[in-house]
Design a protein around this motif. Structure first.
Motif, PDB file in Angstrom:
ATOM      1  N   ASN A   1       0.846  -1.189   0.000  1.00 30.53           N
ATOM      2  CA  ASN A   1       0.000   0.000   0.000  1.00 30.53           C
ATOM      3  C   ASN A   1       0.879   1.235   0.000  1.00 30.53           C
ATOM      4  O   ASN A   1       1.597   1.467   0.965  1.00 30.53           O
ATOM      5  N   THR A   2       0.823   2.007  -1.018  1.00 37.06           N
ATOM      6  CA  THR A   2       1.581   3.270  -1.125  1.00 37.06           C
ATOM      7  C   THR A   2       3.038   3.113  -0.744  1.00 37.06           C
ATOM      8  O   THR A   2       3.602   3.968  -0.078  1.00 37.06           O
ATOM      9  N   GLY A   3       3.640   2.040  -1.151  1.00 43.07           N
ATOM     10  CA  GLY A   3       5.082   1.890  -0.987  1.00 43.07           C
ATOM     11  C   GLY A   3       5.515   1.220   0.290  1.00 43.07           C
ATOM     12  O   GLY A   3       6.648   0.812   0.395  1.00 43.07           O
ATOM     13  N   PHE A   4       4.679   1.101   1.283  1.00 42.28           N
ATOM     14  CA  PHE A   4       5.032   0.313   2.462  1.00 42.28           C
ATOM     15  C   PHE A   4       3.756  -0.285   3.029  1.00 42.28           C
ATOM     16  O   PHE A   4       2.660   0.025   2.588  1.00 42.28           O
ATOM     17  N   GLN A   5       3.922  -1.155   3.973  1.00 43.25           N
ATOM     18  CA  GLN A   5       2.845  -2.073   4.264  1.00 43.25           C
ATOM     19  C   GLN A   5       2.402  -2.009   5.718  1.00 43.25           C
ATOM     20  O   GLN A   5       3.215  -1.952   6.623  1.00 43.25           O
ATOM     21  N   LYS A   6       1.108  -2.044   5.910  1.00 48.64           N
ATOM     22  CA  LYS A   6       0.593  -2.355   7.229  1.00 48.64           C
ATOM     23  C   LYS A   6       0.621  -3.863   7.379  1.00 48.64           C
ATOM     24  O   LYS A   6       0.624  -4.602   6.397  1.00 48.64           O
ATOM     25  N   LEU A   7       0.640  -4.339   8.598  1.00 44.84           N
ATOM     26  CA  LEU A   7       0.582  -5.766   8.852  1.00 44.84           C
ATOM     27  C   LEU A   7      -0.848  -6.156   9.173  1.00 44.84           C
ATOM     28  O   LEU A   7      -1.525  -5.482   9.941  1.00 44.84           O
ATOM     29  N   VAL A   8      -1.305  -7.235   8.567  1.00 42.48           N
ATOM     30  CA  VAL A   8      -2.657  -7.738   8.815  1.00 42.48           C
ATOM     31  C   VAL A   8      -2.518  -9.101   9.482  1.00 42.48           C
ATOM     32  O   VAL A   8      -2.088 -10.068   8.857  1.00 42.48           O
ATOM     33  N   PHE A   9      -2.863  -9.153  10.744  1.00 44.31           N
ATOM     34  CA  PHE A   9      -2.723 -10.377  11.522  1.00 44.31           C
ATOM     35  C   PHE A   9      -4.015 -11.186  11.479  1.00 44.31           C
ATOM     36  O   PHE A   9      -5.110 -10.633  11.529  1.00 44.31           O
ATOM     37  N   GLY A  10      -3.853 -12.504  11.427  1.00 46.18           N
ATOM     38  CA  GLY A  10      -4.983 -13.404  11.621  1.00 46.18           C
ATOM     39  C   GLY A  10      -5.065 -13.786  13.079  1.00 46.18           C
ATOM     40  O   GLY A  10      -4.522 -13.095  13.955  1.00 46.18           O
ATOM     41  N   THR A  11      -5.711 -14.884  13.338  1.00 43.32           N
ATOM     42  CA  THR A  11      -5.885 -15.327  14.726  1.00 43.32           C
ATOM     43  C   THR A  11      -4.675 -16.096  15.238  1.00 43.32           C
ATOM     44  O   THR A  11      -4.510 -16.285  16.433  1.00 43.32           O
ATOM     45  N   GLY A  12      -3.811 -16.533  14.338  1.00 46.80           N
ATOM     46  CA  GLY A  12      -2.587 -17.184  14.779  1.00 46.80           C
ATOM     47  C   GLY A  12      -2.776 -18.610  15.251  1.00 46.80           C
ATOM     48  O   GLY A  12      -3.890 -19.125  15.353  1.00 46.80           O
ATOM     49  N   THR A  13      -1.644 -19.252  15.533  1.00 46.62           N
ATOM     50  CA  THR A  13      -1.623 -20.607  16.089  1.00 46.62           C
ATOM     51  C   THR A  13      -1.031 -20.532  17.482  1.00 46.62           C
ATOM     52  O   THR A  13       0.103 -20.078  17.655  1.00 46.62           O
ATOM     53  N   ARG A  14      -1.783 -20.984  18.440  1.00 41.40           N
ATOM     54  CA  ARG A  14      -1.318 -20.988  19.829  1.00 41.40           C
ATOM     55  C   ARG A  14      -0.558 -22.286  20.077  1.00 41.40           C
ATOM     56  O   ARG A  14      -1.138 -23.367  20.092  1.00 41.40           O
ATOM     57  N   LEU A  15       0.758 -22.170  20.237  1.00 42.94           N
ATOM     58  CA  LEU A  15       1.613 -23.339  20.485  1.00 42.94           C
ATOM     59  C   LEU A  15       1.855 -23.476  21.973  1.00 42.94           C
ATOM     60  O   LEU A  15       2.296 -22.540  22.630  1.00 42.94           O
ATOM     61  N   LEU A  16       1.585 -24.661  22.480  1.00 43.26           N
ATOM     62  CA  LEU A  16       1.858 -24.960  23.882  1.00 43.26           C
ATOM     63  C   LEU A  16       2.914 -26.051  23.938  1.00 43.26           C
ATOM     64  O   LEU A  16       2.714 -27.144  23.407  1.00 43.26           O
ATOM     65  N   VAL A  17       4.032 -25.739  24.542  1.00 42.68           N
ATOM     66  CA  VAL A  17       5.108 -26.705  24.706  1.00 42.68           C
ATOM     67  C   VAL A  17       5.119 -27.173  26.154  1.00 42.68           C
ATOM     68  O   VAL A  17       5.215 -26.358  27.076  1.00 42.68           O
ATOM     69  N   SER A  18       5.037 -28.472  26.320  1.00 45.89           N
ATOM     70  CA  SER A  18       5.006 -29.059  27.669  1.00 45.89           C
ATOM     71  C   SER A  18       6.304 -29.784  27.969  1.00 45.89           C
ATOM     72  O   SER A  18       7.010 -30.200  27.035  1.00 45.89           O
ATOM     73  N   PRO A  19       6.594 -29.951  29.263  1.00 48.30           N
ATOM     74  CA  PRO A  19       7.836 -30.659  29.625  1.00 48.30           C
ATOM     75  C   PRO A  19       7.784 -32.116  29.209  1.00 48.30           C
ATOM     76  O   PRO A  19       6.709 -32.716  29.100  1.00 48.30           O
TER      77      PRO A  19
END
Lengths: 112, 115
Positions: free
Chosen positions: A94-112
C-alpha cells in the motif's frame, strides 16, 4: 487481500520439532510470507520471512512450495519458552510500504 | 539491541476521558505504526505515519483518535473521549527506511483499561 488460514492451536513437548502450516491460496505474485511470534502481554516479534523455497535463520526455517499457496514454519527442538502465538502474514502493498494484517494465529503450547 | 519503548505500561481511565499513549521508536526509524489488540482477539492495524503525516488509517481510527510526533523521538496516540470498547493493548511499531516492510519492530504495549 490474501487471507491466511492456520491451525488454532498445537501442542508439543520439549525437544520436538514443530511444524506450523499456513494456507494462503490467494497470494499475489509480489507478496512475501512473514511469520511473527507473540508472547502473552507482549508485542509481536518478527521471526522469519520468505518468498519461495526455503529460508533458515537462527530461530526457524520457512518452507514454501513452488505454488506458494502455503508455507510451513519449522521450529527445531522447541523449549518451554517457545510457548506463544505464531502468526502467518502475507504482505499487503500500500503506497510503498505495508501495514501488517494479523490473523488469529496458532497458539503453540510446549510441555515438559 | 535498540528497541521500541512505550509508556505507560498500564493506563486506567474513566469513560469519556482523554488518554495519550506514548512511544519512543528506534532512533533511526522513519515509519511508525499503532496497532491494538483487544483481549483474546487479533492484532489490528490502526494507523501508519511517515514524514510527519498519516499514511494510512483503518476504520477503527475514527475522529476520536489522533497521532503526533511532537519531537524527534516521541510518537503519541491520543484518544479524545475514551469508550469502554477502547480497552485493549496498544502496540507501537517502527521501521527503518529501506528495510523489508514486514519486519516491523513492536514495543511492549500499553494496556488501556476504560472503566
Amino acid at each position: 487481500l490474501a487471507k491466511t488460514t492456520q491451525p488454532i492451536s498445537m501442542d508439543s513437548y520439549e525437544g520436538q520439532e514443530v511444524n506450523i502450516t499456513c494456507s494462503h491460496n490467494n497470494i499475489a505474485t509480489n507478496d512475501y510470507i512473514t511469520w511473527y511470534q507473540q508472547f502473552p502481554s507482549q508485542g509481536p516479534r518478527f521471526i522469519i520471512q520468505g518468498y519461495k523455497t526455503k529460508v533458515t535463520n537462527e530461530v526457524a526455517s520457512l518452507f514454501i512450495p513452488a505454488d506458494r499457496k502455503s508455507s510451513t514454519l519449522s521450529l527445531p527442538r522447541v523449549s518451554l519458552s517457545d510457548t506463544a502465538v505464531y502468526y502467518c502474514l502475507v504482505s499487503i502493498m500500500n503506497t510503498g510500504f505495508q501495514k501488517l494484517v494479523f490473523g488469529t494465529g496458532t497458539r503453540l503450547l510446549v510441555s515438559p | 539491541e535498540p528497541e521500541v519503548t512505550q509508556t505507560p505500561s498500564h493506563q486506567v481511565t474513566q469513560m469519556g476521558q482523554e488518554v495519550i499513549l506514548r512511544c519512543v521508536p528506534i532512533s533511526n526509524h522513519l515509519y511508525f505504526y499503532w496497532y491494538r489488540q483487544i483481549l483474546g482477539q487479533k492484532v489490528e492495524f490502526l494507523v501508519s505515519f511517515y514524514n510527519n503525516e498519516i499514511s494510512e488509517k483503518s476504520e477503527i481510527f475514527d475522529d476520536q483518535f489522533s497521532v503526533e510526533r511532537p519531537d524527534g523521538s516521541n510518537f503519541t496516540l491520543k484518544i479524545r473521549s475514551t469508550k469502554l470498547e477502547d480497552s485493549a493493548m496498544y502496540f507501537c511499531a517502527s521501521l527503518p527506511a529501506g528495510a523489508s516492510t514486514d519486519t516491523q519492530y513492536f514495543g511492549p504495549g500499553t494496556r488501556l483499561t476504560v472503566l
